[in-house]
Design an enzyme around this catalytic site. Structure first.
Site, mmCIF file in Angstrom:
data_model
loop_
_atom_site.group_PDB
_atom_site.id
_atom_site.type_symbol
_atom_site.label_atom_id
_atom_site.label_comp_id
_atom_site.label_asym_id
_atom_site.label_seq_id
_atom_site.Cartn_x
_atom_site.Cartn_y
_atom_site.Cartn_z
ATOM 1 N N ALA A 138 0.770 -1.252 0.000
ATOM 2 C CA ALA A 138 0.000 0.000 0.000
ATOM 3 C C ALA A 138 0.800 1.301 0.000
ATOM 4 O O ALA A 138 0.249 2.342 -0.352
ATOM 5 C CB ALA A 138 -0.966 -0.001 1.186
ATOM 6 N N GLY A 142 -1.265 6.127 -2.170
ATOM 7 C CA GLY A 142 -2.087 6.791 -3.198
ATOM 8 C C GLY A 142 -3.367 6.023 -3.510
ATOM 9 O O GLY A 142 -4.455 6.605 -3.572
ATOM 10 N N GLU A 160 2.053 -2.744 4.231
ATOM 11 C CA GLU A 160 3.320 -2.396 3.566
ATOM 12 C C GLU A 160 4.454 -3.063 4.333
ATOM 13 O O GLU A 160 4.572 -2.872 5.540
ATOM 14 C CB GLU A 160 3.490 -0.871 3.527
ATOM 15 C CG GLU A 160 4.871 -0.379 3.144
ATOM 16 C CD GLU A 160 5.346 -0.857 1.768
ATOM 17 O OE1 GLU A 160 4.598 -0.734 0.779
ATOM 18 O OE2 GLU A 160 6.494 -1.357 1.704
ATOM 19 N N ASP A 209 -1.053 -4.041 -5.783
ATOM 20 C CA ASP A 209 -0.315 -3.051 -6.576
ATOM 21 C C ASP A 209 1.162 -3.394 -6.354
ATOM 22 O O ASP A 209 1.807 -2.839 -5.470
ATOM 23 C CB ASP A 209 -0.666 -1.641 -6.090
ATOM 24 C CG ASP A 209 -0.093 -0.563 -6.983
ATOM 25 O OD1 ASP A 209 -0.041 -0.771 -8.215
ATOM 26 O OD2 ASP A 209 0.316 0.489 -6.454
ATOM 27 N N CYS A 263 3.467 -0.734 -12.612
ATOM 28 C CA CYS A 263 3.730 0.464 -13.424
ATOM 29 C C CYS A 263 4.869 0.199 -14.405
ATOM 30 O O CYS A 263 5.676 1.081 -14.674
ATOM 31 C CB CYS A 263 3.992 1.682 -12.550
ATOM 32 S SG CYS A 263 5.362 1.465 -11.429
#
Ligand code: SAM
Length: 333
Positions: A138, A142, A160, A209, A263
């Protein structure tokens, strides 16, 4: 190759040649001609765009007026039901950077600067009020705060693994989410690979993510030795991503769904990981996100030959968002 970073004023960013050469070879093979225009954006910081996510817990009509005067407009207009009304994200077609807000104890921030493509994994997750949600990786937070702009989860665990980044995550939550809501959110510091065993079948939605090659920032590595090491270690990321996904599936209730995002443009960290999961886990199936992609297609450029359960945002001049890969899976039993 020296690139002036107009968005940051006096700082100059320098392209890291070993990373560029590595990407050049891999992405020409994977993306063909499309890589050239993506490369032109990624290597040009003055072309980069930033979106402004408004904080619904600290609303300011004055800020919205300022944004409109400065040439920003609300993104994703007319894309309901994919866009919850409470989510307000402003973008501008031309590259510009709004100043970031400093952390001030006791004062909520009004907005968060992000890459507009970062909203897509959250939109794909479709969190509804009362659902139990896990954000597995996390920090800095964001996407956690974007989830909270969209809905009020029941349980919300933001995890995290990294100590420093976990503190950063806690600070982000405190800067954006008011009491008493912030007290209902748990920030944990676990290895995401083990959460599925600690918290089996507890969540309706899980966001993965994942740690990944960060194409955009790696291209500007200032330390060539470190960049070379990263490129070597890059091969190990797929296995970490696979393990995080396996853990996320365990943490999901039957019928629950997860969104995986990175990403990077790298196929090895994107569709290869998802295909391996689909092959090796009999209890998951792909979820079609092509309608959502269509609904936001005015703002983003997607790679065209992906499957229905995935999308890849390709940065383009004027739509310099991404890279961002998103895939959605559902647990069936
Ligand atoms: N979701 C974040 C956001 O939107 O602000 C960005 C997450 S970043 C892409 C991936 C994060 O995963 C990093 O902060 C990294 O420290 C963390 N991470 C790496 N290994 C992990 C693990 N085994 N378990 C949980 N988190 C991990």
């Amino acid at each position: 190759l020296k690139v002036e970073n107009k968005t940051k004023g006096k700082h100059q960013k320098q392209i890291c040649q070993v990373v560029l050469d590595h990407f050049e070879e891999q992405y020409t093979a994977e993306l063909g001609d499309k890589w050239t225009s993506v490369r032109d954006v990624l290597t040009c910081p003055s072309c980069w765009q930033y979106a402004i996510l408004l904080n619904k817990f600290s609303q300011s009509a004055e800020l919205e007026n300022t944004l409109r005067v400065e040439g920003y407009h609300p993104a994703f207009q007319g894309t309901l039901p994919y866009l919850p009304r409470s989510l307000k994200c402003y973008i501008s077609r031309t590259p510009r950077r709004f100043p970031a807000q400093k952390h001030q104890t006791g004062k909520l921030k009004e907005y968060y600067l992000l890459n507009a493509a970062s909203v897509l994994p959250v939109l794909a997750l479709e969190v509804k009020d009362g659902e139990d949600v896990l954000d597995l990786c996390a920090a800095p937070g964001g996407k956690s705060i974007t989830i909270l702009q969209c809905a009020y989860p029941g349980q919300f665990l933001c995890n995290e693994y990294d100590d420093l980044r976990s503190r950063w995550l806690k600070q982000t939550m405190e800067s954006f989410i008011p009491d008493p809501l912030v007290n209902l959110i748990t920030v944990s510091k676990l290895d995401g690979r083990q959460i599925g065993d600690f918290k089996p079948e507890l969540y309706d939605k899980v966001l993965v993510d994942a740690p990944c090659s960060n194409d955009r920032s790696w291209l500007f590595s200032s330390d060539t030795q470190q960049a070379k090491l990263r490129l070597i270690q890059r091969k190990e990321l797929s296995s970490l991503q696979f393990q995080l996904l396996r853990s996320a599936i365990k943490a999901l209730r039957p019928g629950g769904s997860l969104v995986y995002s990175t990403c990077t443009l790298s196929k090895a960290e994107n569709s290869d990981v998802i295909n391996l999961i689909l092959k090796s886990c009999a209890n998951v199936m792909p979820v079609d996100i092509s309608e959502m992609a269509k609904a936001v297609s005015e703002e983003f450029t997607f790679l065209s030959d992906t499957q229905h359960h995935e999308l890849l945002v390709l940065p383009e001049k004027g739509k310099a968002w991404g890279p961002m890969y998103v895939a959605k899976l559902k647990k069936i039993k």
